[in-house]
Write a protein that holds these residues in place. Structure first.
Motif, PDB file in Angstrom:
ATOM      1  N   ASN A   1       0.757  -1.107   0.066  1.00 38.48           N
ATOM      2  CA  ASN A   1       0.024  -0.052   0.023  1.00 38.48           C
ATOM      3  C   ASN A   1       0.894   1.351   0.064  1.00 38.48           C
ATOM      4  OD1 ASN A   1      -2.527  -1.368   0.089  1.00 38.48           O
ATOM      5  ND2 ASN A   1      -2.667  -1.430   2.094  1.00 38.48           N
ATOM      6  N   LYS A   2       2.049   1.241   0.956  1.00 45.38           N
ATOM      7  CA  LYS A   2       2.768   2.378   0.857  1.00 45.38           C
ATOM      8  C   LYS A   2       3.625   2.560  -0.446  1.00 45.38           C
ATOM      9  CE  LYS A   2       3.581   2.417   5.603  1.00 45.38           C
ATOM     10  NZ  LYS A   2       4.593   1.851   6.883  1.00 45.38           N
ATOM     11  N   MET A   3       3.946   1.693  -1.121  1.00 46.26           N
ATOM     12  CA  MET A   3       4.466   1.499  -2.562  1.00 46.26           C
ATOM     13  C   MET A   3       3.559   2.110  -3.490  1.00 46.26           C
ATOM     14  SD  MET A   3       7.684   0.261  -2.059  1.00 46.26           S
ATOM     15  CE  MET A   3       8.069  -0.265  -3.817  1.00 46.26           C
ATOM     16  N   GLU A   4       2.138   1.777  -3.405  1.00 47.07           N
ATOM     17  CA  GLU A   4       1.325   2.271  -4.479  1.00 47.07           C
ATOM     18  C   GLU A   4       1.159   3.683  -4.095  1.00 47.07           C
ATOM     19  OE1 GLU A   4      -2.782   0.458  -4.363  1.00 47.07           O
ATOM     20  OE2 GLU A   4      -1.825  -1.595  -4.929  1.00 47.07           O
ATOM     21  N   ASP A   5       1.226   4.053  -2.917  1.00 45.42           N
ATOM     22  CA  ASP A   5       1.120   5.728  -2.558  1.00 45.42           C
ATOM     23  C   ASP A   5       2.383   6.334  -3.052  1.00 45.42           C
ATOM     24  OD1 ASP A   5      -1.413   5.065  -1.525  1.00 45.42           O
ATOM     25  OD2 ASP A   5      -0.658   5.213   0.483  1.00 45.42           O
ATOM     26  N   GLY A   6       3.437   5.738  -3.590  1.00 48.35           N
ATOM     27  CA  GLY A   6       4.654   6.416  -4.096  1.00 48.35           C
ATOM     28  C   GLY A   6       5.785   6.308  -3.104  1.00 48.35           C
ATOM     29  N   MET A   7       5.627   5.818  -2.007  1.00 49.17           N
ATOM     30  CA  MET A   7       6.911   5.651  -1.322  1.00 49.17           C
ATOM     31  C   MET A   7       8.020   4.766  -1.555  1.00 49.17           C
ATOM     32  SD  MET A   7       5.430   5.480   2.598  1.00 49.17           S
ATOM     33  CE  MET A   7       7.095   5.930   3.398  1.00 49.17           C
ATOM     34  N   GLN A   8       9.273   4.896  -1.544  1.00 51.44           N
ATOM     35  CA  GLN A   8      10.180   4.023  -1.997  1.00 51.44           C
ATOM     36  C   GLN A   8      10.671   3.082  -0.936  1.00 51.44           C
ATOM     37  OE1 GLN A   8      11.666   4.302  -5.130  1.00 51.44           O
ATOM     38  NE2 GLN A   8       9.818   5.684  -5.593  1.00 51.44           N
ATOM     39  N   THR A   9      11.325   1.826  -1.085  1.00 53.58           N
ATOM     40  CA  THR A   9      11.673   0.898  -0.105  1.00 53.58           C
ATOM     41  C   THR A   9      12.555   1.534   1.077  1.00 53.58           C
ATOM     42  OG1 THR A   9      13.468   0.121  -1.433  1.00 53.58           O
ATOM     43  CG2 THR A   9      11.326  -0.820  -1.756  1.00 53.58           C
ATOM     44  N   PHE A  10      13.467   2.541   0.463  1.00 51.33           N
ATOM     45  CA  PHE A  10      14.373   2.922   1.520  1.00 51.33           C
ATOM     46  C   PHE A  10      13.639   4.124   2.606  1.00 51.33           C
ATOM     47  CE2 PHE A  10      14.631   6.434  -1.331  1.00 51.33           C
ATOM     48  CZ  PHE A  10      14.599   7.602  -0.639  1.00 51.33           C
ATOM     49  N   GLU A  11      12.405   4.647   2.214  1.00 44.90           N
ATOM     50  CA  GLU A  11      11.695   5.452   2.930  1.00 44.90           C
ATOM     51  C   GLU A  11      10.887   4.468   3.978  1.00 44.90           C
ATOM     52  OE1 GLU A  11      10.484   9.339   0.271  1.00 44.90           O
ATOM     53  OE2 GLU A  11       9.602   7.217  -0.605  1.00 44.90           O
ATOM     54  N   ILE A  12      10.391   3.630   3.537  1.00 40.06           N
ATOM     55  CA  ILE A  12       9.551   2.583   4.270  1.00 40.06           C
ATOM     56  C   ILE A  12      10.416   2.176   5.336  1.00 40.06           C
ATOM     57  CG2 ILE A  12       8.306   0.397   4.436  1.00 40.06           C
ATOM     58  CD1 ILE A  12       7.472   1.053   1.316  1.00 40.06           C
ATOM     59  N   ARG A  13      11.792   1.474   4.735  1.00 37.85           N
ATOM     60  CA  ARG A  13      12.740   1.156   5.952  1.00 37.85           C
ATOM     61  C   ARG A  13      12.867   2.199   7.152  1.00 37.85           C
ATOM     62  NH1 ARG A  13      15.673  -1.218   2.515  1.00 37.85           N
ATOM     63  NH2 ARG A  13      17.054   0.692   2.518  1.00 37.85           N
ATOM     64  N   LYS A  14      13.306   3.301   6.711  1.00 40.05           N
ATOM     65  CA  LYS A  14      13.616   4.538   7.530  1.00 40.05           C
ATOM     66  C   LYS A  14      12.389   4.794   8.620  1.00 40.05           C
ATOM     67  CE  LYS A  14      17.214   7.536   5.916  1.00 40.05           C
ATOM     68  NZ  LYS A  14      17.581   8.811   5.424  1.00 40.05           N
ATOM     69  N   MET A  15      11.450   4.707   8.067  1.00 33.90           N
ATOM     70  CA  MET A  15      10.022   5.142   8.644  1.00 33.90           C
ATOM     71  C   MET A  15       9.761   3.939   9.794  1.00 33.90           C
ATOM     72  SD  MET A  15       6.086   5.814   7.433  1.00 33.90           S
ATOM     73  CE  MET A  15       5.882   4.368   6.722  1.00 33.90           C
ATOM     74  N   GLU A  16       9.991   2.918   9.370  1.00 32.99           N
ATOM     75  CA  GLU A  16       9.950   1.622  10.344  1.00 32.99           C
ATOM     76  C   GLU A  16      10.987   1.489  11.324  1.00 32.99           C
ATOM     77  OE1 GLU A  16       9.698  -1.763   7.826  1.00 32.99           O
ATOM     78  OE2 GLU A  16       7.740  -1.661   7.419  1.00 32.99           O
ATOM     79  N   GLN A  17      12.096   2.017  11.015  1.00 32.28           N
ATOM     80  CA  GLN A  17      13.162   2.156  12.000  1.00 32.28           C
ATOM     81  C   GLN A  17      12.819   3.227  13.018  1.00 32.28           C
ATOM     82  OE1 GLN A  17      16.590   2.857   9.498  1.00 32.28           O
ATOM     83  NE2 GLN A  17      17.234   0.563   9.335  1.00 32.28           N
ATOM     84  N   ARG A  18      12.440   4.528  12.564  1.00 31.65           N
ATOM     85  CA  ARG A  18      11.959   5.292  13.323  1.00 31.65           C
ATOM     86  C   ARG A  18      10.802   5.053  14.466  1.00 31.65           C
ATOM     87  NH1 ARG A  18      12.514   9.065   9.299  1.00 31.65           N
ATOM     88  NH2 ARG A  18      10.259   8.783   8.930  1.00 31.65           N
ATOM     89  N   GLU A  19      10.057   4.300  13.759  1.00 29.92           N
ATOM     90  CA  GLU A  19       8.741   3.911  14.690  1.00 29.92           C
ATOM     91  C   GLU A  19       9.285   2.859  15.811  1.00 29.92           C
ATOM     92  OE1 GLU A  19       6.207   2.155  11.779  1.00 29.92           O
ATOM     93  OE2 GLU A  19       5.327   4.133  11.146  1.00 29.92           O
ATOM     94  N   LEU A  20      10.282   2.112  15.449  1.00 31.51           N
ATOM     95  CA  LEU A  20      10.649   1.190  16.513  1.00 31.51           C
ATOM     96  C   LEU A  20      11.307   1.915  17.396  1.00 31.51           C
ATOM     97  CD1 LEU A  20      11.438  -1.805  17.279  1.00 31.51           C
ATOM     98  CD2 LEU A  20      13.517  -1.665  15.852  1.00 31.51           C
ATOM     99  N   LYS A  21      12.161   3.002  17.143  1.00 29.92           N
ATOM    100  CA  LYS A  21      13.048   3.652  17.870  1.00 29.92           C
ATOM    101  C   LYS A  21      12.060   4.304  19.131  1.00 29.92           C
ATOM    102  CE  LYS A  21      17.518   4.721  15.943  1.00 29.92           C
ATOM    103  NZ  LYS A  21      18.328   5.705  15.300  1.00 29.92           N
TER     104      LYS A  21
END
Length: 101
Positions: free
Chosen positions: A60-80
């Motif tokens: 869904n995030k990819m369909e919204d135009g996000m890139q894989t590195f953005e998704i990974r960074k966002m998930e890392q931020r959420e985990l922190k």
């Protein structure tokens, strides 16, 4: 005891059917370090229901135009942030009950 959602028992073919994603795309997300399936002794990828939910979210995030590195960074931020909240809560509980580590 681990939740059934965490048990890695689903093959890539079933994950593909459940998510509508091609096996190739699922492997691509793995290559981009967005998820980490376990491997059976024979090398077969095994996914959990939580992985299936995560793949749908990633797609869904990819369909919204996000890139894989953005998704990974966002998930890392959420985990922190989650880890920080847990430490703060633990500190508040320890302070409230005058507990020490």
């Amino acid at each position: 005891m681990a939740s059934y959602k965490d048990k890695k028992v689903i093959t890539i073919g079933v994950v593909s059917e459940l998510t509508g994603l091609s096996e190739r795309k699922i492997r691509y997300y793995e290559e981009r370090k967005l998820l980490a399936p376990e491997r059976s002794k024979g090398g077969t990828r095994k996914y959990s229901f939580q992985d299936v939910e995560r793949l749908v979210d990633i797609a869904n995030k990819m369909e919204d135009g996000m890139q894989t590195f953005e998704i990974r960074k966002m998930e890392q931020r959420e985990l922190k942030n989650k880890q920080l909240r847990e430490r703060m809560l633990r500190g508040q509980i320890n302070a409230a009950f005058n507990m020490r580590k």
